[in-house]
Scaffold this motif. Structure first.
Motif, short mmCIF file in Angstrom:
data_model
loop_
_atom_site.label_atom_id
_atom_site.label_comp_id
_atom_site.label_asym_id
_atom_site.label_seq_id
_atom_site.Cartn_x
_atom_site.Cartn_y
_atom_site.Cartn_z
N PRO A 1 -1.14 -0.85 -5.35
CA PRO A 1 -0.67 0.51 -5.65
C PRO A 1 0.82 0.72 -5.32
O PRO A 1 1.35 0.07 -4.42
N ASP A 2 1.46 1.66 -6.02
CA ASP A 2 2.84 2.04 -5.71
C ASP A 2 2.88 2.87 -4.43
O ASP A 2 3.84 2.80 -3.67
N ILE A 3 1.87 3.70 -4.23
CA ILE A 3 1.78 4.49 -3.00
C ILE A 3 1.02 3.66 -1.97
O ILE A 3 -0.13 3.29 -2.20
N GLU A 4 1.69 3.38 -0.87
CA GLU A 4 1.16 2.42 0.10
C GLU A 4 1.04 3.02 1.48
O GLU A 4 1.49 4.14 1.72
N ASP A 5 0.45 2.25 2.39
CA ASP A 5 0.47 2.63 3.80
C ASP A 5 1.45 1.70 4.53
O ASP A 5 1.90 0.70 3.97
N THR B 1 13.37 4.71 3.17
CA THR B 1 12.04 4.71 2.56
C THR B 1 11.60 6.12 2.23
O THR B 1 11.85 7.06 2.98
N PHE B 2 10.93 6.30 1.09
CA PHE B 2 10.37 7.61 0.71
C PHE B 2 9.00 7.76 1.35
O PHE B 2 8.05 7.07 0.96
N TYR B 3 8.90 8.66 2.35
CA TYR B 3 7.61 8.90 2.99
C TYR B 3 6.94 10.11 2.34
O TYR B 3 7.60 11.07 1.95
N LEU B 4 5.64 10.07 2.26
CA LEU B 4 4.87 11.20 1.75
C LEU B 4 4.31 11.97 2.94
O LEU B 4 4.26 11.46 4.07
N ASP C 1 1.40 12.66 3.92
CA ASP C 1 0.21 12.13 4.59
C ASP C 1 0.48 10.82 5.34
O ASP C 1 -0.46 10.14 5.75
N GLY C 2 1.77 10.47 5.51
CA GLY C 2 2.08 9.24 6.23
C GLY C 2 2.15 8.02 5.33
O GLY C 2 2.57 6.96 5.75
N CYS C 3 1.74 8.19 4.08
CA CYS C 3 1.90 7.10 3.13
C CYS C 3 3.35 7.05 2.65
O CYS C 3 4.16 7.90 3.00
N LEU C 4 3.66 6.05 1.86
CA LEU C 4 5.04 5.89 1.41
C LEU C 4 5.05 5.24 0.04
O LEU C 4 4.03 4.72 -0.43
#
Ligand code: DAH
Length: 337
Positions: free
Chosen positions: A129-133, A155-158, A160-163
């Motif tokens: 996936p592009d959205i990772e942990d 880094t682009f963080y989301l 929910d702690g994902c990136l």
């Protein structure tokens, strides 16, 4: 005149008068349908005497044949008239409206060429996936929390702690977590970094990750196979150079440079990939996640690489600015159709 002859003449007149297929069908049902007049005469035949029967039979046959033939003929004419009427409103000599035919994006073409070469070399396709942990993007790749690549500037963080994954190396971990060795995979995909957009850098770019794990895999395998790949891609005269570098997940680590007289600006060395021998700590992380010892670093070794697809496409297609890839300007895209 026998009533059957009268019937036939009536039918023929009505057929001649019919202007379209629908009214023709009406006439057909009226005379030839199950309860049509001609059919009724067929029924009536049974009640006739011996002498009369052949005479009426003959007339009946004649009537039925005449009506059937007339229906066919008139039907054809009516259909032809309808067609020419429709065509009369269309000028078939006018030029048509050409369809816009699309073409593959230069990056897609680049991916396809690269994947085709790697497949010949025995690599299978892997995906992630592009959205990772953080585990798959950093921790498992021997990149500690204090590493500069992990900062908000990089880094682009989301929420929910994902990136957004900063490289496709994540797929190395995901693949090893689910498949025991030996493995030989490539993973094409997008990667993201919090970077200023300019001619050579973009917050979204594209890579092909490669991973080969087996017994006795060494730098010679890595160099030989990447050289082969570069020459398949850029031509036999392509020169490939490996320079020492540092990546947390490989030891030793190398950067790959190419130059080829066949390419524009051919005298210049261009960096196209990072690579190295998989760090034992990466295998240990994978074992921890798997809960077994499948990737025993004493037994297995591997090489990995990450190819910059945008860079490779810019070299191959002589594209001066990475921003062109995402602008969707047809004048640009048509050049690669
Ligand atoms: N992930 C690195 C990057 O994005 C590139 C890379 C270097 C990938 C070495 C590898 C590797 O698999 O072994 O800069």
């Amino acid at each position: 005149m026998h009533p059957l002859e009268q019937l036939r003449d009536d039918a023929l007149r009505e057929i001649e008068a019919a202007r379209d297929e629908k009214s023709l069908e009406g006439v057909r049902v009226k005379y030839l349908g199950k309860t049509g007049s001609v059919s009724e005469w067929g029924e009536r035949m049974k009640t006739l005497g011996k002498e009369e029967r052949p005479v009426v039979g003959k007339l009946l046959n004649q009537a039925r044949n005449a009506v059937t033939a007339a229906l066919d003929q008139r039907g054809e004419k009516v259909r032809a008239e309808k067609e020419s009427e429709a065509l009369s409103t269309i000028d078939i000599s006018l030029p048509g409206t050409p369809h816009e035919i699309g073409a593959l994006h230069p990056l897609t073409q680049m991916w396809q060429r690269s994947i085709e070469i790697f497949r010949r070399m025995g690599f299978a396709l892997a995906d992630g996936p592009d959205i990772e942990d953080e585990w798959h993007c950093f921790d498992a790749l021997n990149t500690p929390p204090e590493h500069p690549a992990r900062t908000e500037q990089d880094t682009f963080y989301l929420a929910d702690g994902c990136l957004l994954r900063t490289h496709t190396s994540t797929v190395q971990i995901r693949t090893m977590e689910s498949v025991p060795p030996p493995i030989r995979v490539i993973a094409p995909g997008a990667a993201y970094r919090n970077e200023e957009l300019n001619a050579t850098h973009s917050p979204q770019f594209h890579q092909i990750e490669g991973l080969y794990v087996d017994e006795n895999v060494g730098v010679a395998d890595l160099k030989g196979e990447l050289e082969f790949f570069m020459r398949e891609l850029f031509g036999a005269e392509t020169e490939v150079e490996f320079r020492p570098h540092f990546f947390p997940f490989t030891e030793p680590s190398l950067e790959v440079y190419v130059r080829s007289k066949a390419l524009k600006g051919g005298e210049q060395w261009i960096e196209v990939a990072g690579c190295g021998i998989v760090h034992p700590a990466v295998f240990e992380s994978v074992n921890k996640a798997r809960g077994d010892d499948a990737y025993d670093p004493e037994r297995w070794s591997g090489y990995a690489f990450g190819l910059g697809m945008d860079r490779l496409a810019m070299i191959l297609f002589d594209i001066p600015d990475i921003r062109l890839f995402a602008q969707n300007d047809l004048r640009f895209l048509r050049q690669f159709a």
